[in-house]
Write a protein that holds these residues in place. Sequence first.
Motif, PDB file in Angstrom:
ATOM      1  N   ARG A 181      40.387  38.731  29.325  1.00 47.18           N
ATOM      2  CA  ARG A 181      41.606  39.118  28.618  1.00 47.18           C
ATOM      3  C   ARG A 181      41.856  40.612  28.737  1.00 47.18           C
ATOM      4  N   ALA A 182      40.795  41.407  28.541  1.00 52.74           N
ATOM      5  CA  ALA A 182      40.955  42.859  28.546  1.00 52.74           C
ATOM      6  C   ALA A 182      41.359  43.391  29.911  1.00 52.74           C
ATOM      7  N   THR A 183      40.916  42.748  30.971  1.00 52.06           N
ATOM      8  CA  THR A 183      41.230  43.220  32.329  1.00 52.06           C
ATOM      9  C   THR A 183      42.454  42.534  32.923  1.00 52.06           C
ATOM     10  N   ASN A 184      43.080  41.608  32.168  1.00 47.67           N
ATOM     11  CA  ASN A 184      44.223  40.859  32.696  1.00 47.67           C
ATOM     12  C   ASN A 184      43.870  40.163  34.004  1.00 47.67           C
ATOM     13  N   LEU A 185      42.649  39.647  34.090  1.00 47.95           N
ATOM     14  CA  LEU A 185      42.177  39.091  35.348  1.00 47.95           C
ATOM     15  C   LEU A 185      42.971  37.863  35.776  1.00 47.95           C
ATOM     16  N   LYS A 186      43.339  37.008  34.829  1.00 52.17           N
ATOM     17  CA  LYS A 186      44.121  35.822  35.188  1.00 52.17           C
ATOM     18  C   LYS A 186      45.477  36.212  35.760  1.00 52.17           C
ATOM     19  N   GLU A 187      46.109  37.213  35.143  1.00 50.89           N
ATOM     20  CA  GLU A 187      47.411  37.663  35.632  1.00 50.89           C
ATOM     21  C   GLU A 187      47.290  38.267  37.031  1.00 50.89           C
ATOM     22  N   ARG A 188      46.240  39.053  37.249  1.00 49.65           N
ATOM     23  CA  ARG A 188      46.020  39.654  38.562  1.00 49.65           C
ATOM     24  C   ARG A 188      45.774  38.583  39.615  1.00 49.65           C
ATOM     25  N   ALA A 189      45.042  37.531  39.240  1.00 54.74           N
ATOM     26  CA  ALA A 189      44.783  36.442  40.178  1.00 54.74           C
ATOM     27  C   ALA A 189      46.065  35.709  40.516  1.00 54.74           C
ATOM     28  N   ARG A 190      46.917  35.486  39.511  1.00 54.75           N
ATOM     29  CA  ARG A 190      48.186  34.812  39.784  1.00 54.75           C
ATOM     30  C   ARG A 190      49.062  35.650  40.707  1.00 54.75           C
ATOM     31  N   GLU A 191      49.059  36.965  40.498  1.00 51.41           N
ATOM     32  CA  GLU A 191      49.829  37.841  41.381  1.00 51.41           C
ATOM     33  C   GLU A 191      49.300  37.770  42.810  1.00 51.41           C
ATOM     34  N   LEU A 192      47.995  37.649  42.946  1.00 51.32           N
ATOM     35  CA  LEU A 192      47.392  37.566  44.269  1.00 51.32           C
ATOM     36  C   LEU A 192      47.840  36.308  45.006  1.00 51.32           C
ATOM     37  N   PHE A 193      47.935  35.188  44.295  1.00 52.77           N
ATOM     38  CA  PHE A 193      48.299  33.926  44.928  1.00 52.77           C
ATOM     39  C   PHE A 193      49.807  33.709  45.036  1.00 52.77           C
ATOM     40  N   TYR A 194      50.570  34.387  44.155  1.00 56.01           N
ATOM     41  CA  TYR A 194      52.008  34.111  44.118  1.00 56.01           C
ATOM     42  C   TYR A 194      52.843  35.381  44.175  1.00 56.01           C
ATOM     43  N   ARG A 195      52.365  36.403  44.850  1.00 59.47           N
ATOM     44  CA  ARG A 195      53.184  37.606  44.962  1.00 59.47           C
ATOM     45  C   ARG A 195      54.377  37.319  45.867  1.00 59.47           C
TER      46      ARG A 195
END
Length: 322
Positions: A307-321
């Motif tokens: 949660r603190a690193t926004n890792l899920k959001e970063r992963a989604r950006e990686l797959f769906y940029r």
Amino acid sequence: MFAEFVATGAPLSALFISFLVYSFVGWLYESTICALANYGHFANSGFLLGPCCPIYGAGALACWFLLCGIPGVGAQFVAAALVCSVLEYSVGAMLERLTGARFWDYSKFPFNIKGRVCLYGAMLFGAGAVVICRAAEPSLLAALQAVPREVLAAIAGACAGVLVLDTAFALASWRQLSLKLELLRDEMADKINESLKDASASMLDRVPAAALDTASELKSRSGAVNSWLAEMSDGMFESVREKVEMPAFIAEGGRGLRLVARRMKNVAQRAEASAPVKLKTMMTRRELRFFNAFPEIKLKSYEGVIRATNLKERARELFYRK
């Protein structure tokens, strides 16, 4: 040679190919219909790297073996719903115990049991099992009978080898993801612990004592910080961001995963004695795909750091940029 399976008269090679077919259909259903309905985009769902969700294949064959002799459609539907629910609940509980992660969660659906199964899913699986028992599996086995047994055995053997390799790669990716999250959590615990020493008294009152105990073991301290970050309210979380000097890779999460990975690499080098596995310069797509395959995934030991690193959001950006 593959022997005859006494209960059905079909060779094991044909039954294994049936298992693969239903596993692929389950993957297709999860990756398209479910993913589009819930998240608005295709997602390569499932623990494995390839297009295969084994729980669907196991459920389909379990229903075929146990329920194909039931004459009434209604009774078959109810029995199939129960069989599939027991299988899904058991697999979910086993995965949580073995990996410490919850891969799916039906808590938002009515009539669910601990979020592992729900009435909607049971009805859907029951209907699918009726179709399998009455039409799909008899037709599939009849079609496979036209294939020479030697060819069928060779195809099944090759597919089994690929499945074993896929499972090995997926498990290795999961292990790497867990190791990197552990390192990230430990570094965050150290950084927050140092920053909190200079925080105001009011802030200190909100922090678990274990998180401030510099004499305690790093693992225990990082676990306390992780739980604290995971459970605090959104308002308090933002307050902590403002009052506590978070590590740069947390405060500047918009820079993406590369900054996280670079910081983690430095941690890995400093902690080489305790973490002998040498990490790459950044998390790979193969490791991060678990957040894409299971958008609702919950890793209890690391929810705070994710949660603190926004890792899920970063992963989604990686797959769906875009």
